[in-house]
Design a protein around this motif. Structure first.
Motif, mmCIF file in Angstrom:
data_model
loop_
_atom_site.group_PDB
_atom_site.id
_atom_site.type_symbol
_atom_site.label_atom_id
_atom_site.label_comp_id
_atom_site.label_asym_id
_atom_site.label_seq_id
_atom_site.Cartn_x
_atom_site.Cartn_y
_atom_site.Cartn_z
ATOM 1 N N SER A 1 -3.827 4.420 3.488
ATOM 2 C CA SER A 1 -3.968 2.970 3.667
ATOM 3 C C SER A 1 -2.728 2.260 4.206
ATOM 4 O O SER A 1 -2.873 1.252 4.910
ATOM 5 C CB SER A 1 -4.404 2.336 2.345
ATOM 6 O OG SER A 1 -3.432 2.579 1.330
ATOM 7 N N SER B 1 -6.945 -5.064 -3.601
ATOM 8 C CA SER B 1 -8.084 -5.172 -2.691
ATOM 9 C C SER B 1 -8.883 -6.443 -2.953
ATOM 10 O O SER B 1 -9.305 -7.136 -2.021
ATOM 11 C CB SER B 1 -8.989 -3.949 -2.827
ATOM 12 O OG SER B 1 -8.294 -2.767 -2.464
ATOM 13 N N CYS C 1 -12.888 3.140 -3.461
ATOM 14 C CA CYS C 1 -12.157 4.384 -3.737
ATOM 15 C C CYS C 1 -11.377 4.288 -5.049
ATOM 16 O O CYS C 1 -11.298 5.259 -5.808
ATOM 17 C CB CYS C 1 -11.205 4.693 -2.582
ATOM 18 S SG CYS C 1 -12.040 5.194 -1.060
ATOM 19 N N ALA C 2 -10.801 3.120 -5.330
ATOM 20 C CA ALA C 2 -10.057 2.937 -6.580
ATOM 21 C C ALA C 2 -10.985 3.070 -7.787
ATOM 22 O O ALA C 2 -10.637 3.705 -8.788
ATOM 23 C CB ALA C 2 -9.375 1.571 -6.586
ATOM 24 N N ALA D 1 -4.831 3.213 -9.415
ATOM 25 C CA ALA D 1 -6.203 2.786 -9.124
ATOM 26 C C ALA D 1 -6.429 1.334 -9.534
ATOM 27 O O ALA D 1 -7.050 0.554 -8.799
ATOM 28 C CB ALA D 1 -7.193 3.706 -9.830
ATOM 29 N N GLN E 1 -4.582 -0.917 -7.162
ATOM 30 C CA GLN E 1 -5.259 -0.941 -5.868
ATOM 31 C C GLN E 1 -6.500 -1.821 -5.918
ATOM 32 O O GLN E 1 -6.774 -2.583 -4.981
ATOM 33 C CB GLN E 1 -5.646 0.479 -5.463
ATOM 34 C CG GLN E 1 -6.375 0.566 -4.133
ATOM 35 C CD GLN E 1 -5.526 0.051 -2.982
ATOM 36 O OE1 GLN E 1 -4.570 0.694 -2.577
ATOM 37 N NE2 GLN E 1 -5.857 -1.116 -2.456
ATOM 38 N N LEU F 1 -11.152 0.463 0.034
ATOM 39 C CA LEU F 1 -10.106 0.821 -0.919
ATOM 40 C C LEU F 1 -10.498 0.443 -2.341
ATOM 41 O O LEU F 1 -10.188 1.168 -3.293
ATOM 42 C CB LEU F 1 -8.794 0.132 -0.530
ATOM 43 C CG LEU F 1 -8.187 0.560 0.808
ATOM 44 C CD1 LEU F 1 -6.886 -0.182 1.066
ATOM 45 C CD2 LEU F 1 -7.950 2.066 0.850
ATOM 46 N N LEU G 1 -6.756 6.021 0.072
ATOM 47 C CA LEU G 1 -5.677 5.282 -0.573
ATOM 48 C C LEU G 1 -4.314 5.766 -0.092
ATOM 49 O O LEU G 1 -3.378 4.975 0.073
ATOM 50 C CB LEU G 1 -5.775 5.417 -2.091
ATOM 51 C CG LEU G 1 -7.094 4.970 -2.729
ATOM 52 C CD1 LEU G 1 -7.064 5.194 -4.237
ATOM 53 C CD2 LEU G 1 -7.379 3.515 -2.422
ATOM 54 N N GLN H 1 0.822 -1.207 0.000
ATOM 55 C CA GLN H 1 0.000 0.000 0.000
ATOM 56 C C GLN H 1 0.856 1.256 0.000
ATOM 57 O O GLN H 1 0.461 2.280 -0.573
ATOM 58 C CB GLN H 1 -0.925 0.001 1.215
ATOM 59 C CG GLN H 1 -1.994 -1.090 1.219
ATOM 60 C CD GLN H 1 -2.969 -0.957 0.075
ATOM 61 O OE1 GLN H 1 -3.439 -1.927 -0.487
ATOM 62 N NE2 GLN H 1 -3.280 0.265 -0.296
#
Length: 340
Positions: free
Chosen positions: A58, A124, A74-75, A117, A120, A71, A55, A8
């Motif tokens: 994190s 995740s 959010c990505a 993104a 991530q 996460l 992010l 992260q």
């Protein structure tokens, strides 16, 4: 605060690099270099900080399934928000004129943020320990907002889409031709490879000379191989223009279809996945000998010094590669879990 996740931290640093770099580039036409546009210069861009903040924090947050879900969300918001922002900014800078010569294209910051993104989201989904089909559905759902923006014309002012709209028929022809090139190369390779693999399995002497020969062929550069094949393929085109009981009571055919082939199928699918992914990329080189496909768009852009036209040829190849890889992975997943 204690660092809890080094991966992260890498993604957070990638995000910071993206925000510190120009997100878009605006040029008076397709040939001249553009002026970089950073985050503060873009209208309504500061709201991207909202999905980016979790992010960025994190690496120091306690790891949990709830955090992975947050996460991932959010990505998805960051990636699709970037596309929406780019489309709106391109429309604003172009003044709403579809015939304007000015071009607004993606710059380094956009690609860094989009890469962060996507990584991530993958991280995740891996942390949530979801099955492969569920992960595939999640990725498809994450792409839906981008497809909606594309269908609604929200991205039409971007230079990449303007290159597409300049000649959409050429793009569709390139897509069909590229798929033909891949299919007509992978299918014979699959049939020949399966036959040679069976021969090498049953006849050790065949395998003894077959594998060194194939390893040698693999080292030949693709472009050189195209040149070597021009003469025999041209000759073939002129010549053919229409181009017992053993073991446990099973026949040799039953042994092949019910025992050997099911056991070899996962390896065969893996080989097809690698071959198809390579073929999708290498088919672009075939444009150099007039075979068409997305390589034609790519090389036309290079000869015209038009980076957006190059991107119009490169991005579909990347997407086809990712989709091909995902399809074969899902197929292998289903085969592994199929009842015996």
């Amino acid at each position: 605060m204690r660092l809890r996740n080094r991966m992260q931290l890498v993604l957070a640093l990638l995000l910071l690099a993206g925000f510190c770099s120009p997100l878009l580039s605006h040029a008076p036409n397709r040939l001249l270099g553009g002026q970089g546009l950073r985050l503060p210069a873009l209208t309504g861009a500061l709201w991207l900080i909202a999905p980016a903040l979790p992010l960025l924090l994190s690496p120091w947050l306690p790891i949990s399934r709830r955090l992975h879900r947050l996460l991932a969300l959010c990505a998805v918001l960051l990636a699709n928000g970037l596309l929406l922002l780019a489309g709106q900014e391109a429309a604003r800078l172009g003044g709403g004129d579809p015939d304007a010569l000015a071009r607004t294209t993606f710059s380094a910051g956009f690609w860094l943020l989009l890469l962060a993104a996507c990584l991530q989201l993958a991280e995740s989904l891996r942390g949530l320990a979801l099955s492969l089909p569920v992960r595939a559905l999640a990725v498809c759902a994450a792409c839906l907002p981008a497809l909606a923006l594309l269908a609604a014309g929200q991205l039409d002012a971007l230079a990449l889409l303007r290159e597409y709209h300049n000649d959409p028929d050429a793009f569709r022809q390139a897509l069909v031709r590229h798929l033909q090139l891949v299919g007509l190369s992978v299918l014979p390779a699959a049939l020949l490879g399966a036959a040679l693999g069976l021969a090498a399995f049953r006849l050790p002497r065949v395998g003894a000379w077959l594998f060194p020969l194939l390893n040698t062929l693999q080292t030949i550069p693709s472009l050189a191989l195209f040149a070597l094949l021009i003469a025999p393929l041209a000759w073939l085109g002129r010549l053919w223009p229409q181009s017992g009981i053993a073991g446990v009571g099973m026949s040799p055919r039953q042994i092949l279809l019910q025992v050997e082939l099911p056991l070899a199928l996962p390896v065969l699918i893996t080989g097809l996945r690698v071959t198809t992914v390579q073929a999708v990329g290498l088919a672009a080189v075939a444009a150099l000998i007039g075979a068409g496909g997305f390589g034609a768009i790519l090389f036309q852009g290079l000869s015209a010094s038009a980076p957006d036209q190059v991107l119009l040829g490169v991005l579909p190849i990347v997407l086809l590669t990712l989709c091909s890889d995902a399809v074969f992975k899902l197929l292998a997943y289903r085969l592994e879990r199929a009842p015996r």
